[in-house]
Design an enzyme around this catalytic site. Structure first.
Site, PDB file in Angstrom:
ATOM      1  N   HIS A 185     -18.901   6.956  -8.028  1.00 53.98           N
ATOM      2  CA  HIS A 185     -19.835   7.981  -6.906  1.00 53.98           C
ATOM      3  C   HIS A 185     -21.536   6.978  -6.904  1.00 53.98           C
ATOM      4  CE1 HIS A 185     -23.664  10.033  -6.023  1.00 53.98           C
ATOM      5  NE2 HIS A 185     -22.968  10.215  -4.172  1.00 53.98           N
ATOM      6  N   GLU A 189     -24.162   4.455  -6.401  1.00 56.08           N
ATOM      7  CA  GLU A 189     -25.102   4.610  -5.776  1.00 56.08           C
ATOM      8  C   GLU A 189     -26.466   3.907  -6.712  1.00 56.08           C
ATOM      9  OE1 GLU A 189     -26.369   8.676  -6.908  1.00 56.08           O
ATOM     10  OE2 GLU A 189     -27.985   8.116  -7.752  1.00 56.08           O
ATOM     11  N   TYR A 190     -26.138   2.944  -7.859  1.00 57.72           N
ATOM     12  CA  TYR A 190     -27.002   2.588  -8.680  1.00 57.72           C
ATOM     13  C   TYR A 190     -26.722   1.147  -8.224  1.00 57.72           C
ATOM     14  CZ  TYR A 190     -27.700   4.397 -13.057  1.00 57.72           C
ATOM     15  OH  TYR A 190     -27.695   5.141 -14.546  1.00 57.72           O
TER      16      TYR A 190
END
Ligand code: NBP
Length: 481
Positions: A185, A189-190
């Protein structure tokens, strides 16, 4: 009266999680190594619900009903191990210890083994959403023994975020599965953040637009397929002005992004599994590049651009191209992340339901987005889907933006605008759909210098050519084997 759940570690996350349980009517035992934090929680928020404070770990453990449910919310790493060591002699068979910190999943696997030896249950639990999520409803990813979810699950589902009445919490799988998916996750997100940053850069440099103007574009985008928490906060950040100078806030920030390590873990694990997560990897490296200060200084002086001016005739068409390229790249990044989850699930027998992952990420967490519904639907259509990109919905969605995506990546390359995530995602797209890859040549090279053998298109088995040694690169002797 005994408490139903306990939280030890009352910094921002633990304190808010404890309050969240209390707000839902639970009697919550609270403890912190340094007593002052417990006292301040009780002083500031004691009237919000039913808390049971304790001044020692013994007292804390004794204040809980059995089987005990104890959430550890301390600094990940040595702090978690220290608390576990202290807890073990105080607990009794069947008690459940839950690590809600950002543990690296191999640590979770190790800790679960240790606790199992003492007949204790260990639940490695990913929690996303930062301090506000912890207080108002996070996305929760609990792993560990399935049977502990029976007693713990309903409480967690109650305090988690809800979307359309569905909790953003589900049982993930044994031992490290929960912390693993939390890690991926964060990796996603990065990628998501990097893609948004590249879109911002393209709009700024392509249109000569300022931060406020770009904020407006993101606000519009947030009304369509891209609707998400990250797009929403991006618009807000870009519209924000610096108190001190009155300049756009984003323009006074040093352009060096930091990281805590979950992106790096995700990439390291992908390398171990052999799963190409190029979007997440480029995003992680882009942060590293931004922080490469001496190298950037040397390059800024020395390296010519020899770039073309990006002539944009139709501003609206350009903005739409960037939007489509962003969406397509985002689909690639998620497709890669879900591939990694599938590979790890196979390798560790975790049996992770990828559709359920997308479902519990719709609320509470940083990557929450409308788009995740589409991922859940894709895995509902085909739970064994080998590639998210190949789901008909995504194939069409990306296909619609393909020409725009190519224009943007080609234009950026000509103009000298770095788009590592946009362009590597397009390269992945073209690679994964290729009829034939130049990997054939690489295998021939490997057979030449290392006798690594090759496989044929027209026969089974491994073959090797006796290449003439005098053309090998090692003049002193035989080529390395
Ligand atoms: P921190 O990560 O800042 O940790 C502070 C807490 O750890 C304090 O309660 C401190 O006790 C305790 N602690 C430490 Br440090 N060493 C300890 C030890 N040896 N024994 C017992 N307690 C120890 O807190 P946080 O920001 O609330 O984060 C908690 C966890 O949640 C972390 O694993 C973090 O990665 C994870 N997380 C954070 C976020 C976020 O947005 N902040 C989001 C998601 C997950 P003390 O008061 O006695 O020093």
């Amino acid at each position: 009266e005994l408490a139903q759940i306990g939280v030890t570690g009352l910094a921002v996350m633990g304190r808010n999680l404890a309050r969240n349980f209390a707000h839902h009517g639970y009697r919550v035992a609270v403890h912190n190594r340094t007593q002052a934090r417990t006292d301040s929680l009780l002083a500031d928020h004691g009237d919000e619900g039913d808390f049971v404070g304790s001044s020692s770990l013994e007292e804390f453990v004794q204040s809980l009903e059995r089987p005990r449910r104890i959430i550890i919310m301390v600094k990940a790493g040595a702090g978690t191990d220290a608390v576990i060591e202290e807890l073990i002699p105080l607990l009794e068979s069947g008690d459940i210890v839950i690590d809600a910190g950002n543990a690296h999943f191999p640590d979770t696997v190790r800790r679960e083994k240790l606790l199992a030896e003492h007949d204790l249950h260990f639940v490695g639990m990913g929690v996303s959403g930062g301090e506000e999520g912890a207080l108002k409803g996070p996305s929760i990813m609990p792993g560990g023994p399935a049977e502990s979810y029976e007693s713990l699950g309903p409480m967690l589902e109650e305090i988690s975020a809800h979307v359309d009445g569905v909790p953003c919490c589900t049982y993930i799988g044994p031992d490290g599965a929960g912390h693993f998916v939390k890690m991926v996750h964060n990796g996603i997100e990065y990628a998501d953040m990097q893609l948004i940053a590249e879109a911002y850069d393209l709009l700024g440099r392509g249109l000569g637009a300022d931060a406020a103007e770009i904020a407006g574009i993101f606000r519009t985008w947030n009304e369509g397929d891209l609707e998400s928490f990250l797009i929403e906060i991006t618009a807000e950040v870009l519209a924000h002005t610096d108190d001190r100078t009155g300049k756009p806030f984003v323009d006074i920030i040093l352009d060096q992004a930091e990281q805590k390590g979950t992106g790096r873990w995700t990439v390291q694990n992908a390398l171990d599994l052999g799963v190409p997560i190029t979007g997440i990897a480029e995003a992680t490296f882009a942060r590293a590049l931004s922080g490469s200060v001496p190298q950037r200084e040397a390059a800024r002086e020395a390296l010519p651009a020899d770039a073309e001016e990006w002539v944009i005739e139709d501003r609206d068409a350009f903005i739409e191209d960037v939007r489509l390229a962003l969406y397509a790249s985002k689909v690639v990044a998620y497709s890669q992340g879900f591939d990694q989850i599938a590979a790890a699930s196979r390798e560790n027998d975790w049996n992770i339901d990828r559709g359920a992952m997308a479902r519990i990420w719709r609320g509470g967490c940083i990557i929450r987005a409308r788009f995740l519904n589409r991922i859940t639907e894709a895995y509902e259509r085909d739970p064994e889907l080998p590639l998210l990109l190949a789901d008909p919905y995504f194939t069409e969605a990306v296909g619609n933006g393909l020409a725009a995506w190519r224009r943007i990546v080609a234009g950026a390359a000509r103009a000298g605008v770095p788009t590592p995530a946009f362009s590597s995602s397009l390269a992945y797209y073209d690679g994964i759909r290729a009829q034939r890859l130049p990997a054939a040549l690489i295998q021939a090279q490997r057979d030449f210098f290392g006798a690594h053998t090759y496989r044929r298109v027209d026969d089974e088995g491994a073959f090797h050519v006796e290449w003439s040694l005098d053309r090998s690169e090692t003049s002193e002797g035989r080529p390395a084997g």
